[in-house]
Design a protein around this motif. Structure first.
Motif, PDB file in Angstrom:
ATOM      1  N   ASP A  12       2.245  -2.294  10.396  1.00  0.00           N
ATOM      2  CA  ASP A  12       1.296  -1.669   9.477  1.00  0.00           C
ATOM      3  C   ASP A  12       1.841  -1.642   8.059  1.00  0.00           C
ATOM      4  OD1 ASP A  12      -0.556  -0.888  11.547  1.00  0.00           O
ATOM      5  OD2 ASP A  12       0.897   0.656  12.110  1.00  0.00           O
ATOM      6  N   LEU A  13       0.949  -1.829   7.104  1.00  0.00           N
ATOM      7  CA  LEU A  13       1.310  -1.642   5.709  1.00  0.00           C
ATOM      8  C   LEU A  13       1.305  -0.149   5.415  1.00  0.00           C
ATOM      9  CD1 LEU A  13      -0.849  -4.449   4.100  1.00  0.00           C
ATOM     10  CD2 LEU A  13       1.624  -4.445   4.406  1.00  0.00           C
ATOM     11  N   LEU A  14       2.200   0.286   4.542  1.00  0.00           N
ATOM     12  CA  LEU A  14       2.232   1.682   4.142  1.00  0.00           C
ATOM     13  C   LEU A  14       1.099   1.940   3.142  1.00  0.00           C
ATOM     14  CD1 LEU A  14       6.087   2.166   3.792  1.00  0.00           C
ATOM     15  CD2 LEU A  14       4.616   2.717   5.729  1.00  0.00           C
ATOM     16  N   GLY A  16      -1.160   2.319   0.123  1.00  0.00           N
ATOM     17  CA  GLY A  16      -1.051   1.792  -1.232  1.00  0.00           C
ATOM     18  C   GLY A  16      -0.305   0.478  -1.343  1.00  0.00           C
ATOM     19  N   ARG A  17       0.121  -0.075  -0.222  1.00  0.00           N
ATOM     20  CA  ARG A  17       0.875  -1.337  -0.226  1.00  0.00           C
ATOM     21  C   ARG A  17       0.025  -2.463   0.319  1.00  0.00           C
ATOM     22  NH1 ARG A  17       5.740  -1.135  -2.894  1.00  0.00           N
ATOM     23  NH2 ARG A  17       6.567   0.958  -2.704  1.00  0.00           N
ATOM     24  N   GLY A  18       0.290  -3.683  -0.161  1.00  0.00           N
ATOM     25  CA  GLY A  18      -0.428  -4.858   0.299  1.00  0.00           C
ATOM     26  C   GLY A  18       0.531  -5.922   0.789  1.00  0.00           C
ATOM     27  N   PRO A  19       0.003  -6.994   1.354  1.00  0.00           N
ATOM     28  CA  PRO A  19       0.849  -8.079   1.853  1.00  0.00           C
ATOM     29  C   PRO A  19       1.772  -8.656   0.777  1.00  0.00           C
ATOM     30  CG  PRO A  19      -1.399  -8.375   2.602  1.00  0.00           C
ATOM     31  CD  PRO A  19      -1.408  -7.246   1.613  1.00  0.00           C
ATOM     32  N   VAL A  73      11.505  -4.442   2.702  1.00  0.00           N
ATOM     33  CA  VAL A  73      10.223  -4.593   3.403  1.00  0.00           C
ATOM     34  C   VAL A  73       9.776  -3.247   3.968  1.00  0.00           C
ATOM     35  CG1 VAL A  73       9.055  -5.694   5.357  1.00  0.00           C
ATOM     36  CG2 VAL A  73      10.507  -7.049   3.841  1.00  0.00           C
ATOM     37  N   ARG A  74      10.712  -2.419   4.409  1.00  0.00           N
ATOM     38  CA  ARG A  74      10.336  -1.101   4.950  1.00  0.00           C
ATOM     39  C   ARG A  74       9.763  -0.179   3.876  1.00  0.00           C
ATOM     40  NH1 ARG A  74      14.988  -0.194   9.475  1.00  0.00           N
ATOM     41  NH2 ARG A  74      13.781  -1.128  11.176  1.00  0.00           N
ATOM     42  N   GLU A  75       9.920  -0.504   2.615  1.00  0.00           N
ATOM     43  CA  GLU A  75       9.277   0.271   1.554  1.00  0.00           C
ATOM     44  C   GLU A  75       7.791  -0.077   1.450  1.00  0.00           C
ATOM     45  OE1 GLU A  75      11.401   0.022  -2.126  1.00  0.00           O
ATOM     46  OE2 GLU A  75      13.262   0.733  -1.222  1.00  0.00           O
ATOM     47  N   ALA A  76       7.388  -1.186   2.081  1.00  0.00           N
ATOM     48  CA  ALA A  76       5.995  -1.624   2.020  1.00  0.00           C
ATOM     49  C   ALA A  76       5.299  -1.625   3.377  1.00  0.00           C
ATOM     50  CB  ALA A  76       5.923  -3.035   1.421  1.00  0.00           C
ATOM     51  N   ALA A  77       6.079  -1.675   4.459  1.00  0.00           N
ATOM     52  CA  ALA A  77       5.467  -1.831   5.782  1.00  0.00           C
ATOM     53  C   ALA A  77       6.372  -1.291   6.878  1.00  0.00           C
ATOM     54  CB  ALA A  77       5.187  -3.312   6.041  1.00  0.00           C
ATOM     55  N   VAL A  78       5.789  -1.118   8.045  1.00  0.00           N
ATOM     56  CA  VAL A  78       6.530  -0.709   9.241  1.00  0.00           C
ATOM     57  C   VAL A  78       7.129  -1.972   9.865  1.00  0.00           C
ATOM     58  CG1 VAL A  78       6.340   0.353  11.528  1.00  0.00           C
ATOM     59  CG2 VAL A  78       4.977   1.230   9.608  1.00  0.00           C
TER      60      VAL A  78
END
Length: 99
Positions: A12-14, A16-19, A73-78
């Motif tokens: 999952d994206l966090l 407010g975050r995008g690909p 990457v963990r700042e943007a997604a799981v």
């Protein structure tokens, strides 16, 4: 210089975050001491998978880069799964992370 792969499963994206944030984080973790060889996003078994191929002086250097990629990457997604592998003869050989 040896070649390595960091392979991340992203779920999952966090908020407010995008690909593009995942890609930026993965790419910028590879610093001046290493070279980014390839970057790829695939869908495997219905889940996005990010693969970053880079050079490193040795396994210790690769572990450091791998750690930076995961942290970014963990700042943007799981990121529930990750693997660091050394490329040997075109194939991935897992590198122990606790050495």
């Amino acid at each position: 210089m040896p070649s390595y792969r960091t392979i991340l499963t992203v779920t999952d994206l966090l908020p407010g975050r995008g690909p593009q944030d995942v890609e930026t984080a993965a790419r910028t973790a590879v610093t001046a001491s290493t070279t980014l060889e390839a970057f790829q996003i695939d869908v495997v078994r219905g889940r996005p998978r990010v693969t970053v191929r880079f050079t490193g002086a040795d396994d210790a250097d690769a572990r450091a880069v791998h750690g930076r990629i995961i942290a970014g990457v963990r700042e943007a997604a799981v990121v529930p799964q990750q693997v660091l592998a050394k490329v040997v003869g075109g194939r991935s050989a897992p590198v122990a992370l606790d050495a």
